[in-house]
Design a protein around this motif. Sequence first.
Motif, PDB file in Angstrom:
ATOM      1  N   ILE A 134       0.836  -1.204   0.000  1.00 57.56           N
ATOM      2  CA  ILE A 134       0.000   0.000   0.000  1.00 57.56           C
ATOM      3  C   ILE A 134       0.871   1.253   0.000  1.00 57.56           C
ATOM      4  O   ILE A 134       0.547   2.242  -0.671  1.00 57.56           O
ATOM      5  N   GLU A 135       1.983   1.199   0.724  1.00 56.74           N
ATOM      6  CA  GLU A 135       2.922   2.330   0.709  1.00 56.74           C
ATOM      7  C   GLU A 135       3.433   2.591  -0.709  1.00 56.74           C
ATOM      8  O   GLU A 135       3.459   3.728  -1.192  1.00 56.74           O
ATOM      9  N   SER A 136       3.832   1.522  -1.390  1.00 57.52           N
ATOM     10  CA  SER A 136       4.343   1.643  -2.751  1.00 57.52           C
ATOM     11  C   SER A 136       3.249   2.074  -3.716  1.00 57.52           C
ATOM     12  O   SER A 136       3.473   2.899  -4.614  1.00 57.52           O
ATOM     13  N   PHE A 137       2.056   1.522  -3.549  1.00 57.31           N
ATOM     14  CA  PHE A 137       0.908   1.879  -4.382  1.00 57.31           C
ATOM     15  C   PHE A 137       0.619   3.376  -4.275  1.00 57.31           C
ATOM     16  O   PHE A 137       0.482   4.073  -5.286  1.00 57.31           O
ATOM     17  N   THR A 138       0.563   3.872  -3.057  1.00 57.37           N
ATOM     18  CA  THR A 138       0.251   5.285  -2.828  1.00 57.37           C
ATOM     19  C   THR A 138       1.325   6.192  -3.414  1.00 57.37           C
ATOM     20  O   THR A 138       1.022   7.200  -4.069  1.00 57.37           O
ATOM     21  N   LYS A 139       2.590   5.843  -3.192  1.00 58.84           N
ATOM     22  CA  LYS A 139       3.680   6.647  -3.739  1.00 58.84           C
ATOM     23  C   LYS A 139       3.658   6.647  -5.265  1.00 58.84           C
ATOM     24  O   LYS A 139       3.944   7.664  -5.901  1.00 58.84           O
ATOM     25  N   SER A 140       3.333   5.495  -5.848  1.00 60.84           N
ATOM     26  CA  SER A 140       3.298   5.398  -7.303  1.00 60.84           C
ATOM     27  C   SER A 140       2.180   6.244  -7.897  1.00 60.84           C
ATOM     28  O   SER A 140       2.362   6.891  -8.936  1.00 60.84           O
ATOM     29  N   ILE A 141       1.009   6.243  -7.241  1.00 62.65           N
ATOM     30  CA  ILE A 141      -0.096   7.085  -7.712  1.00 62.65           C
ATOM     31  C   ILE A 141       0.313   8.555  -7.654  1.00 62.65           C
ATOM     32  O   ILE A 141       0.077   9.321  -8.598  1.00 62.65           O
ATOM     33  N   HIS A 142       0.950   8.954  -6.553  1.00 63.59           N
ATOM     34  CA  HIS A 142       1.409  10.342  -6.440  1.00 63.59           C
ATOM     35  C   HIS A 142       2.454  10.659  -7.500  1.00 63.59           C
ATOM     36  O   HIS A 142       2.458  11.763  -8.075  1.00 63.59           O
ATOM     37  N   GLU A 143       3.331   9.705  -7.764  1.00 69.51           N
ATOM     38  CA  GLU A 143       4.356   9.921  -8.777  1.00 69.51           C
ATOM     39  C   GLU A 143       3.725  10.073 -10.159  1.00 69.51           C
ATOM     40  O   GLU A 143       4.137  10.935 -10.948  1.00 69.51           O
ATOM     41  N   MET A 144       2.739   9.227 -10.472  1.00 64.70           N
ATOM     42  CA  MET A 144       2.050   9.334 -11.751  1.00 64.70           C
ATOM     43  C   MET A 144       1.371  10.696 -11.876  1.00 64.70           C
ATOM     44  O   MET A 144       1.468  11.363 -12.912  1.00 64.70           O
ATOM     45  N   GLN A 145       0.697  11.103 -10.814  1.00 67.22           N
ATOM     46  CA  GLN A 145       0.008  12.384 -10.826  1.00 67.22           C
ATOM     47  C   GLN A 145       1.000  13.529 -11.020  1.00 67.22           C
ATOM     48  O   GLN A 145       0.782  14.426 -11.850  1.00 67.22           O
ATOM     49  N   ASN A 146       2.115  13.491 -10.289  1.00 68.92           N
ATOM     50  CA  ASN A 146       3.119  14.548 -10.406  1.00 68.92           C
ATOM     51  C   ASN A 146       3.743  14.574 -11.789  1.00 68.92           C
ATOM     52  O   ASN A 146       4.031  15.642 -12.336  1.00 68.92           O
ATOM     53  N   LYS A 147       3.969  13.380 -12.371  1.00 70.55           N
ATOM     54  CA  LYS A 147       4.562  13.332 -13.707  1.00 70.55           C
ATOM     55  C   LYS A 147       3.609  13.894 -14.756  1.00 70.55           C
ATOM     56  O   LYS A 147       4.012  14.644 -15.652  1.00 70.55           O
ATOM     57  N   LEU A 148       2.335  13.536 -14.653  1.00 69.88           N
ATOM     58  CA  LEU A 148       1.361  14.050 -15.616  1.00 69.88           C
ATOM     59  C   LEU A 148       1.231  15.563 -15.507  1.00 69.88           C
ATOM     60  O   LEU A 148       1.243  16.281 -16.506  1.00 69.88           O
ATOM     61  N   ILE A 149       1.122  16.052 -14.268  1.00 72.07           N
ATOM     62  CA  ILE A 149       0.999  17.495 -14.068  1.00 72.07           C
ATOM     63  C   ILE A 149       2.287  18.193 -14.495  1.00 72.07           C
ATOM     64  O   ILE A 149       2.255  19.250 -15.143  1.00 72.07           O
ATOM     65  N   GLY A 150       3.426  17.583 -14.159  1.00 71.48           N
ATOM     66  CA  GLY A 150       4.714  18.167 -14.548  1.00 71.48           C
ATOM     67  C   GLY A 150       4.888  18.216 -16.051  1.00 71.48           C
ATOM     68  O   GLY A 150       5.399  19.202 -16.597  1.00 71.48           O
ATOM     69  N   THR A 151       4.455  17.159 -16.735  1.00 68.55           N
ATOM     70  CA  THR A 151       4.552  17.120 -18.192  1.00 68.55           C
ATOM     71  C   THR A 151       3.690  18.210 -18.811  1.00 68.55           C
ATOM     72  O   THR A 151       4.122  18.930 -19.717  1.00 68.55           O
ATOM     73  N   LEU A 152       2.461  18.334 -18.318  1.00 69.81           N
ATOM     74  CA  LEU A 152       1.567  19.363 -18.848  1.00 69.81           C
ATOM     75  C   LEU A 152       2.102  20.761 -18.569  1.00 69.81           C
ATOM     76  O   LEU A 152       2.121  21.627 -19.456  1.00 69.81           O
ATOM     77  N   ALA A 153       2.550  20.985 -17.323  1.00 72.18           N
ATOM     78  CA  ALA A 153       3.073  22.302 -16.966  1.00 72.18           C
ATOM     79  C   ALA A 153       4.288  22.658 -17.819  1.00 72.18           C
ATOM     80  O   ALA A 153       4.454  23.804 -18.259  1.00 72.18           O
TER      81      ALA A 153
END
Length: 382
Positions: A134-153
Amino acid sequence: MKKITHILKDNHQNIINIWEKEVLIHVDAAKLANKIALHDHIPNILDDIIDILERHDEIEWNIEDFKIAKIEANSLEHGRHRASSAEFTAEQIMHEYMIFHNVIIRVFNDNRIENKAVYHLLKCCIDKSMLKSIESFTKSIHEMQNKLIGTLAHDIRNPLSAARLGIEMLNLDTTPERVERVKKMTMSSVDKALNMVEGLLDSISVKAGEGMMLSFSEMNLFEDVQTVYEEAQEVYSEKIIFECEDENLNGVFDATAIRRLLENLLTNAVKYGKAEKPITLKVSKLDDQYLQLSVHNYGTPIPEDKQKEIFNFLRHSSETNKKDLQSWGIGLTLVKMVAEAHGGKVSLESSEDSGTEFTVTISRTMNEPGKHRTKLNFSQNS
């Protein structure tokens, strides 16, 4: 203890089979995964439990005991994998582990295992594994979100820069034809930036297995590709060649996503190419179903052992520190995602002699018009 480990080894496949059957009934997200994806690291976690039981006779441990740390690696991978699988949540991962735990307990009961310490150790192992997943799952979701937002920005800067350049050029003495062309480019860039802001808002609500929200429509892609070329000519000093034999590029596409894909490839070509050598943007029809888009430049080649890694959306933490991978930016993850969302793929050829060429194949017919969120694909075969 040997008796217990023998029981688990003898029932290894049976445990996995029963677990799979029950997970498919009770865990909704599991119904969307194929059998290989569903299993992922569960058999390895069972092997870890067997190994922990086999190696140690002292079993007065707790969840923080270093002796059960062996289970962490496969648990972390399990969580990362679930983050890339559609519809999984932390609650559903916990449900997976609860079923897994109960199946093993039933095997113990069927074989009349009455040692309470063994049950305690099993619970410690399952709890530790579940916690790490669950720790890894949560971090991965945050990483995906940050990467998508970072890519768009990051990509929003391209159309805004082009629009600013266009406004500045309108203040110069120039021909009416050029003014009209620059006005068209500026309006196109502003529209694209507005579309990307909408995508930025969509990315805030990313869930497991999800990527960007794309908006597909039936259209001729030629004008958008040509606009990318014209804007690149205005912005960059390098010579850029545009090749497209057939202007009839009809199909169902997300034009904004395709433009971002090409802009990222052109940006990398300028950044890593030789300034005195031309960059080539080429578009062609493969057949009635597929288009092929490619960007070629001369310059320092990408090492062969890195050519697949640079497309990975989620890299292990040890890999994210590699400057030679980071330097290619987060744009290539977008290139891969957009290609796959259009039913295609991206490939790369790079050598000292022939230069570097990224080739993207996209389907003209796979998607229906409308908004669809892309799925994340972590395969290495692009």
